[in-house]
Write an enzyme that holds these catalytic residues in place. Sequence first.
Site, short mmCIF file in Angstrom:
data_model
loop_
_atom_site.label_atom_id
_atom_site.label_comp_id
_atom_site.label_asym_id
_atom_site.label_seq_id
_atom_site.Cartn_x
_atom_site.Cartn_y
_atom_site.Cartn_z
N LYS A 1 60.13 3.79 -15.85
CA LYS A 1 61.30 3.85 -15.32
C LYS A 1 61.74 4.87 -14.44
CE LYS A 1 66.60 3.10 -16.75
NZ LYS A 1 67.21 3.11 -18.09
N SER B 1 69.82 -1.11 -18.28
CA SER B 1 69.56 -0.71 -16.75
C SER B 1 68.24 -0.48 -16.67
CB SER B 1 70.33 0.79 -16.91
OG SER B 1 69.59 1.73 -17.54
N GLY C 1 69.99 4.10 -23.31
CA GLY C 1 71.55 4.85 -23.79
C GLY C 1 72.61 4.08 -24.35
N GLY C 2 72.35 2.42 -24.06
CA GLY C 2 73.46 1.93 -24.60
C GLY C 2 72.82 0.18 -24.64
N GLY C 3 71.47 0.27 -25.17
CA GLY C 3 70.89 -1.01 -25.00
C GLY C 3 69.87 -1.32 -23.87
N SER C 4 69.73 -0.36 -23.15
CA SER C 4 69.26 -0.42 -21.65
C SER C 4 67.77 -0.57 -21.61
CB SER C 4 69.30 0.85 -20.89
OG SER C 4 70.68 1.04 -20.50
#
Length: 611
Positions: free
Chosen positions: A211, A287, A308-311
């Site tokens: 990524k 993301s 960071g939040g389900g990315s």
Amino acid sequence: MGLFRDKGVVYKAAETVDLGPHSNEFYLQANVKAPRMAGLLVKIFVWFLESRIFGPVLLYFLKKNNLIHMLVSNAEIEEPPIFVPLHPFEELNEQEVVEIDPNLSVPEKVQKAVNAITPPVEKLVAGAKPSFRRWTIMDYSRAYSSRVLTPLQVAQRFIAAVEESSTRPLPMAFFINWNAGDILRQAKESTLRYERGEQISALDGVPVAVKDEIDCSPYPTTGGTKWLHKFRTCQGDACCVMRLRSCGAILVGKTNMHELGAGTSGINPHYGTARNPYDSKRIAGGSSSGSAAVVSAGLCPVALGVDGGGSVRMPAALCGVVGLKPTFGRVPHEGVLPLNWTVGMVGILAGIIEDAFIVYAAMSGQPIPHSPTLPLPKEYYPLLKPTTTISGIRLAKYGKWFNDCSDEIKTCCSHALDQLHKQYGWETLEVTIPEIEVMRLAHYSTIASECHTSLSSYLEKLDVAELGWDARVALGVYGSFSSKEYIKAQRIRNRQMQFHRKILAKADVIVSPPTIGVTAYEIFDDARETGELDYINGAALVRYSIAGNFLGLPTITIPVGYDKLGLPIGLQFIGRPWSEPTLIHIAHAMQALCISDCRKPEVFYDLLKED
């Protein structure tokens, strides 16, 4: 907004909250009040948001209408803040594991993981002959060792496939940056090692994508922007990439992502939108969109993301692959863009759980960050067997939360749980997880504050025209959070850590639907230039993923089925701190029940096909 003062909720002490199945705690669904906007509407919204007159008023009402003021900003909370979700290591007495010597080299750790997977992956499901399966790390390794193919031939096929993917009527936009010359150089070196019988590990010659939030030489790290790499230059490999390179993996480029990780769709106006291989008209999720898409499409057996939040887990579920986010501190974070400090973790996307395990073995192991005085967590690897699995697993399920998704997802995930009980005798415990929507808003306050702070010195010098329109909205909202709101969010973190600790004292994992409340939705033409503001779908996508990040817990999503359109559905397991072996065991058992139904994506590249 000193003229306004909204009342806040008064929370009772966490220790007095009933977490049992008959608790009278109220389940609050996501209360998102914001219309979808794209194209000209987004530009108009940005003008108002960035106005000195209208901006503060707009931000006030956005936060008020979405209950941030009531549930976070002005809440009365008894618990003190916890700023970093570090967990002291505890012996968990996990079943069917082997302890790993911390002094082993990275290739030696990879070999230990390979040895724990017996027999070969394709024989793990007795009697099951899936109509489709993706090539695995061991498939690549065996093809090279037997001289059926060479890493150089695979690299050439990879390059041709990426070029083809970019010329389709709907370009797949898998990568932000890739370099054919560098890929061929690595592949030639790997080919020579195999010719000499000196391959480094099972990962030698295996294509791995990264990524574009993680440093990987020779590429700049853009974070999905057109500008960040101009301020922060990439000095070399991130620690996790360095470890994979030391195993001989071929690092094939930097995958596409939502700009600054500030969205769940993966729509990127600068580099194009990474599309879902199961339906190229639909999102791959964000993301880590490109990383999920390249694995799903067969270009790589594994890819790295940042969660960071389900990315990692959201795009994995949407694209029908495995997504693993380890315990906070388990994988080194050096060389990763510091977009947030206390919720982000490097994660792994893979076609099957065994491949995620192998890459996890290569990357894991380091002193816990921020706490050098704490002892090193021990490392254990799961021993994966073909016909038996661990026994007596208890799965905690909060019914109201579990069912807060589409009917197709609920039915599919409930069926998967029934299969686990029928096949393995595992027990489901009904529990209550209080204040889930509060946790989502507290996590949002946290990740927003940390992201804006980390970028603040760059934003002062930046021409805002270089930002995508949806990123401008995100950063405008991110910068509105005060220190009071940040600290309130960390007090909520303390409450949730207490709740989850009590639940996980009685259960081995918490189970939820596919880390998403919906399957992959359509990409509309008006979003391709400006991105889109779709907070209702965004809230649905993150509904089940927050605890893993906000509380630093290990989590994994595994494909378990498809909706009526053939779009993938996954199931998520949230574990105790440092319980990656148990999570991998559970995911392996779930995979064994579902792998025979795996379906081939619409866009798929067969890099190991024999001529």
